[in-house]
Scaffold this motif. Structure first.
Motif, PDB file in Angstrom:
ATOM      1  N   TYR A 177       8.312 -26.615  13.642  1.00 37.02           N
ATOM      2  CA  TYR A 177       9.499 -26.748  12.797  1.00 37.02           C
ATOM      3  C   TYR A 177       9.827 -28.223  12.587  1.00 37.02           C
ATOM      4  O   TYR A 177       9.640 -29.035  13.490  1.00 37.02           O
ATOM      5  N   TYR A 211      13.200 -30.635  11.457  1.00 37.88           N
ATOM      6  CA  TYR A 211      14.638 -30.717  11.234  1.00 37.88           C
ATOM      7  C   TYR A 211      15.007 -32.163  10.943  1.00 37.88           C
ATOM      8  O   TYR A 211      14.287 -33.095  11.310  1.00 37.88           O
ATOM      9  N   GLN A 228      18.454 -34.796  11.388  1.00 33.66           N
ATOM     10  CA  GLN A 228      19.787 -34.925  11.982  1.00 33.66           C
ATOM     11  C   GLN A 228      20.381 -36.275  11.632  1.00 33.66           C
ATOM     12  O   GLN A 228      19.766 -37.312  11.873  1.00 33.66           O
ATOM     13  N   PRO A 249      21.362 -30.749  13.946  1.00 36.99           N
ATOM     14  CA  PRO A 249      20.103 -30.760  13.198  1.00 36.99           C
ATOM     15  C   PRO A 249      20.150 -29.766  12.042  1.00 36.99           C
ATOM     16  O   PRO A 249      20.728 -28.686  12.155  1.00 36.99           O
ATOM     17  N   MET A 261      17.473 -38.999  11.911  1.00 41.14           N
ATOM     18  CA  MET A 261      16.497 -38.670  12.951  1.00 41.14           C
ATOM     19  C   MET A 261      15.736 -37.444  12.463  1.00 41.14           C
ATOM     20  O   MET A 261      16.350 -36.436  12.102  1.00 41.14           O
ATOM     21  N   LEU A 312      13.385 -34.533  13.533  1.00 39.14           N
ATOM     22  CA  LEU A 312      13.042 -33.832  14.758  1.00 39.14           C
ATOM     23  C   LEU A 312      11.990 -32.768  14.481  1.00 39.14           C
ATOM     24  O   LEU A 312      12.050 -32.072  13.465  1.00 39.14           O
ATOM     25  N   GLN A 371      12.753 -22.555  20.641  1.00 38.35           N
ATOM     26  CA  GLN A 371      12.242 -23.800  20.088  1.00 38.35           C
ATOM     27  C   GLN A 371      12.510 -24.964  21.037  1.00 38.35           C
ATOM     28  O   GLN A 371      13.636 -25.141  21.508  1.00 38.35           O
ATOM     29  N   TYR A 372      11.470 -25.757  21.275  1.00 39.39           N
ATOM     30  CA  TYR A 372      11.552 -26.935  22.123  1.00 39.39           C
ATOM     31  C   TYR A 372      11.329 -28.164  21.243  1.00 39.39           C
ATOM     32  O   TYR A 372      10.366 -28.216  20.479  1.00 39.39           O
ATOM     33  N   PHE A 373      12.215 -29.125  21.409  1.00 43.32           N
ATOM     34  CA  PHE A 373      12.224 -30.280  20.521  1.00 43.32           C
ATOM     35  C   PHE A 373      11.447 -31.460  21.081  1.00 43.32           C
ATOM     36  O   PHE A 373      11.413 -31.681  22.302  1.00 43.32           O
ATOM     37  N   GLY A 374      10.852 -32.216  20.178  1.00 40.83           N
ATOM     38  CA  GLY A 374      10.259 -33.496  20.514  1.00 40.83           C
ATOM     39  C   GLY A 374      11.315 -34.581  20.547  1.00 40.83           C
ATOM     40  O   GLY A 374      12.505 -34.320  20.285  1.00 40.83           O
ATOM     41  N   PRO A 375      10.910 -35.830  20.840  1.00 46.73           N
ATOM     42  CA  PRO A 375      11.869 -36.935  20.980  1.00 46.73           C
ATOM     43  C   PRO A 375      12.441 -37.423  19.665  1.00 46.73           C
ATOM     44  O   PRO A 375      13.426 -38.144  19.650  1.00 46.73           O
ATOM     45  N   ARG A 419      13.214 -41.828  14.408  1.00 45.36           N
ATOM     46  CA  ARG A 419      14.413 -42.352  13.745  1.00 45.36           C
ATOM     47  C   ARG A 419      13.990 -43.210  12.566  1.00 45.36           C
ATOM     48  O   ARG A 419      13.297 -44.205  12.733  1.00 45.36           O
TER      49      ARG A 419
END
Lengths: 113, 117
Positions: free
Chosen positions: B33, B35, B37, B43, B89, B91, B106-110, B113
């Motif tokens: 995915y 996103y 933000q 997000p 940002m 994501l 869902q697990y997000f990456g860092p 930016r």
């Protein structure tokens, strides 16, 4: 238009007390509900997921879901200064429907030492 | 399990330039995915892939944005002719989804930016 509403805060809670975070959502077909924690400048980190009405506990965290009222909450017991962050509520349809998460704007939580 | 990774972590560009971001999902995850933000907002969903197929695109994804996941592993998000309003940002998240009754998480990456000058 799917909407997820949260009080933006800041919510200030003394250390050791219970922090209560609330979220309402507009789409009745929502099936999956998530709480993410986000520190300033960082990405969201999953705290809890909940799919059925009632309570779900994980350590100091308890998520509560009431689908009839379209309401989900997060309780943080024995609040610690490290819990200070923005808490994001997210929902999606799940069950094979549209699977992008809809997020609220987040509640800024401050734990006062 | 190395988690979701994104590259670069920061990107500064001038208005009108093209930029491309990369996301590497958790290795066993079949969904990916994107996103966006902005400050003070949650997000906002842009698009997602199941394996190499792009299954959903948000209305936020203007024709200047394009995403690919050619081999069902990493994904790229390209923004053409960047505008100052693209500063945000970006994501990436991944999940494991099998079957119509799946309740994948869902697990997000860092994040990357982006600053458009």
């Amino acid at each position: 238009q799917k909407e997820v509403e949260q009080n933006s805060g800041p919510l200030s809670v003394p250390e050791g007390a219970i922090a209560s975070l609330n979220c309402t959502y507009s789409d009745r077909v929502s099936q999956s509900f998530f709480w993410y924690r986000q520190y300033s400048g960082k990405s969201p980190e999953l705290i809890m997921s909940i799919y059925s009405n009632g309570d779900k506990e994980d350590g100091r965290f308890t998520a509560q879901l009431n689908k009839a009222s379209q309401y989900v909450s997060l309780l943080i017991r024995d609040s610690q200064p490290s819990d200070s962050a923005t808490y994001l509520c997210a929902v999606n349809e799940g069950g094979g429907g549209a699977d992008g998460l809809t997020f609220g704007k987040g509640t800024h939580l401050i734990i006062q030492p | 399990d190395t988690g979701v990774s994104q590259d670069p972590r920061h990107k500064i560009t001038k208005r009108g330039q093209n930029v491309t971001f990369r996301c590497d999902p958790i290795s066993e995850h079949n969904r990916l995915y994107w996103y966006r933000q902005t400050l003070g907002q949650g997000p906002e969903f842009l698009t997602y892939f199941q394996n190499e197929a792009q299954l959903e695109k948000s209305r936020l994804l203007s024709d200047r944005f394009s995403a690919e996941r050619p081999k069902g592993s990493f994904s790229t998000l390209e923004i053409q002719r960047t505008e100052q309003g693209d500063s945000a940002m970006y994501l990436c998240a991944s999940s494991s989804h099998w079957g119509s009754s799946s309740t994948d998480t869902q697990y997000f990456g860092p994040g990357t930016r982006l600053t458009v000058l």
